[in-house]
Write an enzyme that holds these catalytic residues in place. Sequence first.
Site, PDB file in Angstrom:
ATOM      1  N   TYR A  25      -5.458 -55.954  21.159  1.00  8.50           N
ATOM      2  CA  TYR A  25      -5.082 -56.456  22.473  1.00  8.50           C
ATOM      3  C   TYR A  25      -5.484 -57.880  22.585  1.00  8.50           C
ATOM      4  O   TYR A  25      -5.008 -59.386  23.158  1.00  8.50           O
ATOM      5  CB  TYR A  25      -5.621 -55.945  23.684  1.00  8.50           C
ATOM      6  CG  TYR A  25      -5.499 -56.753  25.117  1.00  8.50           C
ATOM      7  CD1 TYR A  25      -4.251 -56.507  25.361  1.00  8.50           C
ATOM      8  CD2 TYR A  25      -6.433 -56.732  25.694  1.00  8.50           C
ATOM      9  CE1 TYR A  25      -4.021 -57.235  26.771  1.00  8.50           C
ATOM     10  CE2 TYR A  25      -6.491 -57.255  26.980  1.00  8.50           C
ATOM     11  CZ  TYR A  25      -5.534 -57.925  27.515  1.00  8.50           C
ATOM     12  OH  TYR A  25      -5.340 -58.041  28.489  1.00  8.50           O
ATOM     13  N   SER A 107     -10.055 -64.163  35.495  1.00  8.92           N
ATOM     14  CA  SER A 107      -9.471 -63.017  36.046  1.00  8.92           C
ATOM     15  C   SER A 107      -8.805 -62.078  36.957  1.00  8.92           C
ATOM     16  O   SER A 107     -10.066 -61.462  37.245  1.00  8.92           O
ATOM     17  CB  SER A 107      -8.836 -62.132  34.261  1.00  8.92           C
ATOM     18  OG  SER A 107      -8.310 -61.166  34.395  1.00  8.92           O
ATOM     19  N   TYR A 137      -3.009 -63.330  39.469  1.00  9.50           N
ATOM     20  CA  TYR A 137      -1.601 -62.379  39.922  1.00  9.50           C
ATOM     21  C   TYR A 137      -0.913 -61.900  40.652  1.00  9.50           C
ATOM     22  O   TYR A 137      -2.143 -61.441  41.294  1.00  9.50           O
ATOM     23  CB  TYR A 137      -1.529 -61.901  38.217  1.00  9.50           C
ATOM     24  CG  TYR A 137      -1.906 -61.944  36.935  1.00  9.50           C
ATOM     25  CD1 TYR A 137      -0.992 -62.880  36.799  1.00  9.50           C
ATOM     26  CD2 TYR A 137      -2.467 -62.013  36.564  1.00  9.50           C
ATOM     27  CE1 TYR A 137      -0.924 -63.329  35.650  1.00  9.50           C
ATOM     28  CE2 TYR A 137      -3.482 -62.032  35.292  1.00  9.50           C
ATOM     29  CZ  TYR A 137      -1.568 -62.659  34.834  1.00  9.50           C
ATOM     30  OH  TYR A 137      -1.910 -63.069  32.990  1.00  9.50           O
ATOM     31  N   THR A 163      -1.453 -68.435  37.790  1.00  9.17           N
ATOM     32  CA  THR A 163      -0.873 -68.284  36.465  1.00  9.17           C
ATOM     33  C   THR A 163       0.686 -68.360  36.679  1.00  9.17           C
ATOM     34  O   THR A 163       0.857 -67.133  37.452  1.00  9.17           O
ATOM     35  CB  THR A 163      -1.466 -67.262  35.428  1.00  9.17           C
ATOM     36  OG1 THR A 163      -2.705 -67.307  35.226  1.00  9.17           O
ATOM     37  CG2 THR A 163      -0.537 -66.725  34.110  1.00  9.17           C
ATOM     38  N   ARG A 172       3.766 -58.203  23.984  1.00 11.60           N
ATOM     39  CA  ARG A 172       3.047 -58.337  22.167  1.00 11.60           C
ATOM     40  C   ARG A 172       3.174 -56.809  21.189  1.00 11.60           C
ATOM     41  O   ARG A 172       2.635 -55.931  21.877  1.00 11.60           O
ATOM     42  CB  ARG A 172       1.841 -58.256  23.164  1.00 11.60           C
ATOM     43  CG  ARG A 172       1.147 -59.702  23.939  1.00 11.60           C
ATOM     44  CD  ARG A 172       0.962 -59.376  24.897  1.00 11.60           C
ATOM     45  NE  ARG A 172       0.925 -60.694  25.728  1.00 11.60           N
ATOM     46  CZ  ARG A 172       0.154 -60.789  26.643  1.00 11.60           C
ATOM     47  NH1 ARG A 172      -0.619 -59.668  26.995  1.00 11.60           N
ATOM     48  NH2 ARG A 172       0.320 -61.529  27.444  1.00 11.60           N
ATOM     49  N   LYS A 237      -1.869 -72.924  36.037  1.00 14.76           N
ATOM     50  CA  LYS A 237      -2.399 -72.541  34.540  1.00 14.76           C
ATOM     51  C   LYS A 237      -0.542 -72.299  34.024  1.00 14.76           C
ATOM     52  O   LYS A 237      -0.091 -71.227  34.490  1.00 14.76           O
ATOM     53  CB  LYS A 237      -3.073 -71.201  35.277  1.00 14.76           C
ATOM     54  CG  LYS A 237      -3.633 -70.882  33.283  1.00 14.76           C
ATOM     55  CD  LYS A 237      -5.236 -69.721  32.606  1.00 14.76           C
ATOM     56  CE  LYS A 237      -4.950 -69.766  31.695  1.00 14.76           C
ATOM     57  NZ  LYS A 237      -4.538 -68.670  31.538  1.00 14.76           N
ATOM     58  N   SER A 259      -0.894 -74.827  29.496  1.00 15.88           N
ATOM     59  CA  SER A 259      -1.206 -73.555  28.478  1.00 15.88           C
ATOM     60  C   SER A 259       0.063 -72.620  28.165  1.00 15.88           C
ATOM     61  O   SER A 259       1.033 -72.481  28.724  1.00 15.88           O
ATOM     62  CB  SER A 259      -2.416 -72.373  29.411  1.00 15.88           C
ATOM     63  OG  SER A 259      -2.152 -71.825  28.927  1.00 15.88           O
ATOM     64  N   HIS A 261      -0.512 -70.093  27.819  1.00 12.54           N
ATOM     65  CA  HIS A 261      -1.707 -67.963  27.602  1.00 12.54           C
ATOM     66  C   HIS A 261      -2.024 -67.782  26.326  1.00 12.54           C
ATOM     67  O   HIS A 261      -1.411 -66.415  25.845  1.00 12.54           O
ATOM     68  CB  HIS A 261       0.004 -67.184  28.528  1.00 12.54           C
ATOM     69  CG  HIS A 261      -0.753 -66.602  28.763  1.00 12.54           C
ATOM     70  ND1 HIS A 261      -0.365 -66.525  30.319  1.00 12.54           N
ATOM     71  CD2 HIS A 261      -1.012 -64.780  28.528  1.00 12.54           C
ATOM     72  CE1 HIS A 261      -1.236 -65.471  30.664  1.00 12.54           C
ATOM     73  NE2 HIS A 261      -1.755 -64.675  29.819  1.00 12.54           N
ATOM     74  N   ARG A 264       0.717 -65.824  24.040  1.00  9.57           N
ATOM     75  CA  ARG A 264       1.274 -64.362  24.549  1.00  9.57           C
ATOM     76  C   ARG A 264       1.899 -64.034  25.377  1.00  9.57           C
ATOM     77  O   ARG A 264       2.548 -63.397  25.923  1.00  9.57           O
ATOM     78  CB  ARG A 264      -0.104 -64.297  25.212  1.00  9.57           C
ATOM     79  CG  ARG A 264      -1.302 -63.486  24.390  1.00  9.57           C
ATOM     80  CD  ARG A 264      -3.002 -63.642  24.650  1.00  9.57           C
ATOM     81  NE  ARG A 264      -2.709 -62.209  25.534  1.00  9.57           N
ATOM     82  CZ  ARG A 264      -4.117 -61.170  25.075  1.00  9.57           C
ATOM     83  NH1 ARG A 264      -3.880 -61.743  23.855  1.00  9.57           N
ATOM     84  NH2 ARG A 264      -3.726 -60.378  25.909  1.00  9.57           N
ATOM     85  N   ASP A 301      -5.291 -75.818  27.495  1.00  6.55           N
ATOM     86  CA  ASP A 301      -6.598 -74.280  26.678  1.00  6.55           C
ATOM     87  C   ASP A 301      -5.398 -74.406  25.919  1.00  6.55           C
ATOM     88  O   ASP A 301      -3.590 -74.690  25.388  1.00  6.55           O
ATOM     89  CB  ASP A 301      -6.707 -73.512  27.343  1.00  6.55           C
ATOM     90  CG  ASP A 301      -5.556 -72.307  27.860  1.00  6.55           C
ATOM     91  OD1 ASP A 301      -4.638 -72.423  27.727  1.00  6.55           O
ATOM     92  OD2 ASP A 301      -5.934 -71.341  28.828  1.00  6.55           O
ATOM     93  N   ARG A 305     -11.119 -74.750  18.328  1.00  6.35           N
ATOM     94  CA  ARG A 305     -11.976 -73.477  17.738  1.00  6.35           C
ATOM     95  C   ARG A 305     -13.067 -73.811  16.835  1.00  6.35           C
ATOM     96  O   ARG A 305     -14.126 -74.101  16.780  1.00  6.35           O
ATOM     97  CB  ARG A 305     -11.449 -72.269  17.156  1.00  6.35           C
ATOM     98  CG  ARG A 305     -10.268 -71.678  17.096  1.00  6.35           C
ATOM     99  CD  ARG A 305     -10.990 -70.468  18.056  1.00  6.35           C
ATOM    100  NE  ARG A 305      -9.651 -69.793  18.387  1.00  6.35           N
ATOM    101  CZ  ARG A 305      -9.075 -69.423  19.022  1.00  6.35           C
ATOM    102  NH1 ARG A 305      -9.134 -70.547  20.173  1.00  6.35           N
ATOM    103  NH2 ARG A 305      -8.289 -69.034  19.277  1.00  6.35           N
ATOM    104  N   GLY A 324      -9.985 -69.277  25.157  1.00  5.00           N
ATOM    105  CA  GLY A 324     -10.078 -67.451  25.784  1.00  5.00           C
ATOM    106  C   GLY A 324     -10.876 -66.782  24.424  1.00  5.00           C
ATOM    107  O   GLY A 324     -12.334 -66.240  24.604  1.00  5.00           O
ATOM    108  N   ARG A 325     -10.774 -67.212  23.218  1.00  3.92           N
ATOM    109  CA  ARG A 325     -10.748 -65.858  22.668  1.00  3.92           C
ATOM    110  C   ARG A 325     -11.835 -66.124  21.880  1.00  3.92           C
ATOM    111  O   ARG A 325     -12.546 -64.983  21.573  1.00  3.92           O
ATOM    112  CB  ARG A 325      -9.421 -65.577  21.556  1.00  3.92           C
ATOM    113  CG  ARG A 325      -7.838 -64.867  21.604  1.00  3.92           C
ATOM    114  CD  ARG A 325      -7.176 -65.180  20.181  1.00  3.92           C
ATOM    115  NE  ARG A 325      -5.912 -64.782  21.215  1.00  3.92           N
ATOM    116  CZ  ARG A 325      -4.856 -65.059  21.326  1.00  3.92           C
ATOM    117  NH1 ARG A 325      -5.360 -66.416  21.660  1.00  3.92           N
ATOM    118  NH2 ARG A 325      -3.660 -64.675  21.723  1.00  3.92           N
TER     119      ARG A 325
END
Length: 376
Positions: A25, A107, A137, A163, A172, A237, A259, A261, A264, A301, A305, A324-325
């Site tokens: 996920y 979120s 949302y 968003t 996904r 966003k 962005s 997302h 995703r 975004d 990294r 994010g991640r």
Amino acid sequence: MRVYACIDDIEKVARSRLDANAENYYSSGAVDETTLALNRSDYGRILLRPRVLRNVTSVTTSTTILGRQVASPIAIAPAAMQGLAHSDGELGTAKAAKNTASLMILSTYSNTSLEDVISATPDLPQASESPFWLQLYVHQDRCISEGLLKRAEKAGYQALVLTVDAPVLGRRLKDLRNKFSMPPHLKLANFDASQGVMTASERNSTGATSGAKADASLTWKDIDWLRSVTSMKIVLKGIMTHEDALLACQWKVDAIIVSNHGGRQLDTCPSTISILPEITAAVKSYSHAHPTLPVPEVYMDGGIRRGTDVVKALALGARAVFIGRPMLWGLVVGGHEGVEQVLQILNDELRNAMALVGVQSVDEIGEGCIIRKSLL
Ligand SMILES: Cc1cc2nc3c(=O)[nH]c(=O)nc-3n(C[C@H](O)[C@H](O)[C@H](O)COP(=O)(O)O)c2cc1C
Ligand SMILES: CC(C)CC(=O)C(=O)O
């Protein structure tokens, strides 16, 4: 906690610790994950130009975001269900935001209520100093969203981040194969069961937001609705085209986040770093044509990294970047300390890259710092 050398090292450990449900996920992108990969690889197509003999004894990353003084242009993106990463969930991320004076977007689908997140910063002298924005949302039942906005305003959130790139959920494939579901010990803490908010698995299985009660009918006119129900600043966003950047200017939103997302949503759309110049140019042209009107700040975004990625984004006109991640991986390996270490590494790398590029402040980072190969 263990000291890591870079974000990739933290990611490796974090992914090995999660079960497949959560790991897939967090890590996955939509369909073939083409955009997910481009979000990373396109930074490699921009090169940095080292200027020398420029006295870089006091490099500072401080800047402002929507008028708020922050220690760094690196901020925390909204990510749903952080309870999958660590038992502290969003409280860990909030503590890290506070300890590093970073901005955090919560979120809508958090496992910690928006009030509890604010209580992670009890010693702020006034609510206006809260480093939190709320991502939204919109629910099909607008009263539920209005209630959420009122609660956010009361709790001290400074901005509302709508968003706009998820009228329906991206496909996904790993989540579909796993029949991804939120474990029963977690809840979507901003809602009660009667409000009919479904989990991501239910959204995935329906393949559309209709079943999720998210409102796919939103249009630009709904910005007026948002203004009528909240006085928080409005950030969009998920802007990825110059046409939509111009509309954002015309609708007078306070900021936009370039962005996709994190790859995703719409697979095979471009990377954010490749599209950023088109967006900043559109906002600049609007500003030149309307010199007396305020224009939105531009953030981005996707795939950040390394500190050098941040220099490239700022050189192409972003005022701030969101992660994010990396934040999720930090949370997995060490709760709030892990997120703090992620921010620390990226900020150390940013300062290092700034010194080697030959600038002392983020305002000095511009097109002169980079060489762009054709990105499209
Ligand atoms: C697991 C996960 C959950 C996310 N949940 C949300 C969300 O609830 N709302 C939202 O606007 N964006 C969400 N995003 C997108 C992020 O805010 C951000 O756009 C993206 O992660 C940036 O790319 P990066 O992960 O490469 O840094 C999520 C991303 C991930 C990876
Ligand atoms: C629950 C999801 C809709 C959250 C999200 O935006 C995501 O997983 O990318």
